[in-house]
Structures are given as C-alpha cells and as structure tokens.
Design a protein around this motif. Structure first.
Motif, short mmCIF file in Angstrom:
data_model
loop_
_atom_site.label_atom_id
_atom_site.label_comp_id
_atom_site.label_asym_id
_atom_site.label_seq_id
_atom_site.Cartn_x
_atom_site.Cartn_y
_atom_site.Cartn_z
N ASP A 17 0.83 -1.20 0.00
CA ASP A 17 0.00 0.00 0.00
C ASP A 17 0.87 1.26 0.00
O ASP A 17 0.56 2.25 -0.68
CB ASP A 17 -0.91 -0.02 1.23
CG ASP A 17 -1.97 1.07 1.16
OD1 ASP A 17 -2.72 1.12 0.17
OD2 ASP A 17 -2.05 1.87 2.12
N GLU A 18 1.97 1.24 0.75
CA GLU A 18 2.85 2.42 0.81
C GLU A 18 3.63 2.60 -0.50
O GLU A 18 3.97 3.73 -0.87
CB GLU A 18 3.82 2.27 1.97
CG GLU A 18 3.14 2.36 3.34
CD GLU A 18 4.10 2.10 4.48
OE1 GLU A 18 5.33 2.03 4.23
OE2 GLU A 18 3.65 1.94 5.62
N LEU A 19 3.93 1.50 -1.19
CA LEU A 19 4.66 1.60 -2.45
C LEU A 19 3.90 2.42 -3.49
O LEU A 19 4.51 3.02 -4.38
CB LEU A 19 4.96 0.21 -3.01
CG LEU A 19 6.15 -0.54 -2.40
CD1 LEU A 19 6.22 -1.95 -2.97
CD2 LEU A 19 7.45 0.20 -2.67
N ILE A 20 2.59 2.40 -3.38
CA ILE A 20 1.77 3.17 -4.33
C ILE A 20 2.12 4.66 -4.26
O ILE A 20 2.13 5.36 -5.28
CB ILE A 20 0.27 2.95 -4.04
CG1 ILE A 20 -0.09 1.47 -4.21
CG2 ILE A 20 -0.60 3.81 -4.95
CD1 ILE A 20 -1.50 1.14 -3.78
N GLU A 21 2.46 5.14 -3.06
CA GLU A 21 2.77 6.56 -2.86
C GLU A 21 4.28 6.82 -2.81
O GLU A 21 4.71 7.85 -2.31
CB GLU A 21 2.13 7.04 -1.55
CG GLU A 21 0.62 6.83 -1.47
CD GLU A 21 -0.12 7.58 -2.56
OE1 GLU A 21 0.40 8.61 -3.03
OE2 GLU A 21 -1.22 7.13 -2.94
N MET A 22 5.09 5.90 -3.32
CA MET A 22 6.54 6.05 -3.29
C MET A 22 7.11 5.97 -4.70
O MET A 22 7.75 4.98 -5.07
CB MET A 22 7.19 4.96 -2.42
CG MET A 22 6.86 5.03 -0.95
SD MET A 22 7.68 3.68 -0.07
CE MET A 22 7.30 4.11 1.63
N PRO A 23 6.94 6.97 -5.53
CA PRO A 23 7.43 6.89 -6.92
C PRO A 23 8.95 6.78 -7.01
O PRO A 23 9.47 6.06 -7.86
CB PRO A 23 6.91 8.18 -7.56
CG PRO A 23 6.65 9.10 -6.42
CD PRO A 23 6.22 8.24 -5.27
N ARG A 24 9.69 7.49 -6.14
CA ARG A 24 11.15 7.44 -6.23
C ARG A 24 11.67 6.07 -5.77
O ARG A 24 12.68 5.59 -6.30
CB ARG A 24 11.78 8.55 -5.39
CG ARG A 24 11.52 9.94 -5.98
CD ARG A 24 12.63 10.91 -5.62
NE ARG A 24 12.68 11.19 -4.19
CZ ARG A 24 13.61 11.97 -3.62
NH1 ARG A 24 14.54 12.54 -4.37
NH2 ARG A 24 13.60 12.19 -2.34
#
Length: 278
Positions: A60-67
């Motif tokens: 779920d957090e990876l969705i908001e971690m583009p870098r």
C-alpha cells in the motif's frame, strides 16, 4: 521531485539494490515469468523488515513512493501474496550470500566478538503470557560482530539449548579468514575452541573460568582494552531488537531463521550508509 534531497529510505533502497545486483541472480530460472526479478523481491523483503510492517501495508505504501519504485525499476506493484511466496522461495543460501556481500566494502579490523542472545518466537505481551499461562520458547541467536564497525559477520540460529562452545567452532571455521582476534565471555572458555582458533591463526581473547589461581592469573593478564571491545556484541544485539523487534513473526522454524538473517542484512546496510555519510 528530482530537486529534492535523497531520503534515508531511498538511500537504503539504492544500497540494498546495489548489493542484490552483486550477490543475487536476476531470475531464479529461465522459465520465470520475468514480471519481477529476484533482486526486487530481495530488496522489498529487506524494506519490509526495516519498516517493521506487513506485506499488505508495504504494498500500500509503495503506491505513494514513486522514487522508491524508480530505484527498484518497478513497472508494477507486486501483490502481498507475491512477496510472501518470494520469502518462502528464496533459500537461506541467498540471504547468506547477501549477508557476506553487505560488509565486503567496509574497513574491518579483524577483531571480532561472539555472543548469543534470544529472540521470542511469538509476539505476545508479558501480561498476556502470564494470564494465559503460556511458555514462549526462544531462538538462540549467536552473532559474530566486527567490533570496529559493528557489522554482523555471521549468524547462527538454533531452536535447541546448545551450549556456546558447541556453536562457536562452526562459526569460527566459516569466518576464519576474516578474524584475527576472537573475543568472547567465559561461556566460550573451552580449550578445544581456543585450539581451533590458534590452528586458524586467530588469537583467542576469551576469559577463563576461574577454578584455580592460574586461571585468575591468566585473566589478569588479558589485554583489557581489546577484550572490552566484545561489549559491541551486546550493543548490536540491543540495536537489532530495538529497531526491528525482539521477536520473529514467522511461525515455521526455517522461516524464522531467514527472518533473523534478513534483520542482520538490513542492519549491515544501515551501518554502511551511516559510515558513508559521516
């Protein structure tokens, strides 16, 4: 986005990915679907341990971690079940190779300390275990630590109550080339271990159990400054438990072993990052 400084998390992912490229094959087999690489799985599993989170929350957090996704070359985000199966599939040998690679660039001084600690096999509060009358068996975890850098050179895990003198020889044999001085408390004061160390050109700096006045004299002649560096083992044990938890979440013993090795890998990556930014 490109103008922002790199966060500690991004630097961690980049370092872990560089290590994975050096120690892990890209795919497990030529018949792989090649949607995700083994290296991506390895780094994501390390990231899960670092953040002390669950598979579902990590995804779920990876969705908001583009870098972070860019650093991992992720075109899509794996499902939680994909990471769970990857953890089951990656053998202990892969994690041991990654552990060896994690400190190969660091300036080791050859002084290593060996000590054991316990990790709980179930995450339950002391109040609950007392009320429910439960006995939680611990995993005996022996760490070989370089006292100059605090990196973990090797780890041995067992579910039994093996004595320290039964575990230490195999740890020393595996790492004889990396050790010049071996420090340990009186629990490792076995003559066979001392002789094994000398046979491998290692200076054993281990206190004797004081049964006679001669043992007391030998202990008094120890190089106290060098011997006291073994306290770094306790520092590393405490740091791992504080950062990643004093327990393992897996329920099967071989998964618990792998989980502890991953904690050691993550610890070494963090030490390397701290050393490079001093």
């Amino acid at each position: 986005m490109d103008g922002l400084p790199k966060s500690r998390l991004l630097r961690f992912v980049e370092r872990a990915m560089a290590l994975a490229r050096r120690g892990v094959a890209r795919f497990s087999t030529r018949y792989s679907r090649k949607r995700f690489t083994l290296r991506q799985h390895v780094v994501l599993l390390c990231l899960k341990v670092k953040k002390t989170t669950t598979y579902r929350d990590l995804v779920d957090e990876l969705i908001e971690m583009p870098r972070i996704r860019d650093a991992l070359d992720l075109d899509s985000i794996p499902a939680p079940s994909t990471l769970c199966k990857a953890f089951d599939r990656l053998e202990m040998a892969v994690w041991r190779v990654l552990l060896n690679v994690s400190f190969c660039d660091l300036p080791l001084d050859g002084v290593a300390g060996i000590d054991a600690s316990g990790f709980e096999r179930a995450h339950a509060s002391a109040h609950y275990t007392k009320r429910a009358n439960l006995t939680i068996q611990q995993l005996k975890t022996t760490l070989l630590v370089d006292t100059a850098t605090n990196v973990i050179l090797d780890i041995h895990v067992t579910t039994t109550r093996k004595h320290d003198t039964q575990i230490a020889p195999q740890v020393v044999k595996r790492n004889a080339d990396s050790i010049a001085v071996l420090t340990g408390d009186k629990g490792y004061g076995d003559q066979k271990l001392r002789q094994l160390a000398r046979d491998n050109s290692i200076r054993p700096l281990i206190k004797h159990r004081e049964f006679t006045s001669l043992h007391k004299a030998w202990n008094a002649r120890l190089d106290s400054d060098l011997y006291n560096q073994r306290n770094m083992n306790e520092t590393v044990n405490a740091a791992i438990k504080q950062k990643f938890g004093a327990f393992v979440q897996s329920r099967v013993w071989w998964k618990q072993f792998r989980e502890l090795v991953i904690k050691c890998v993550v610890h070494n990556v963090e030490i390397a990052l701290a050393d490079s930014y001093q």
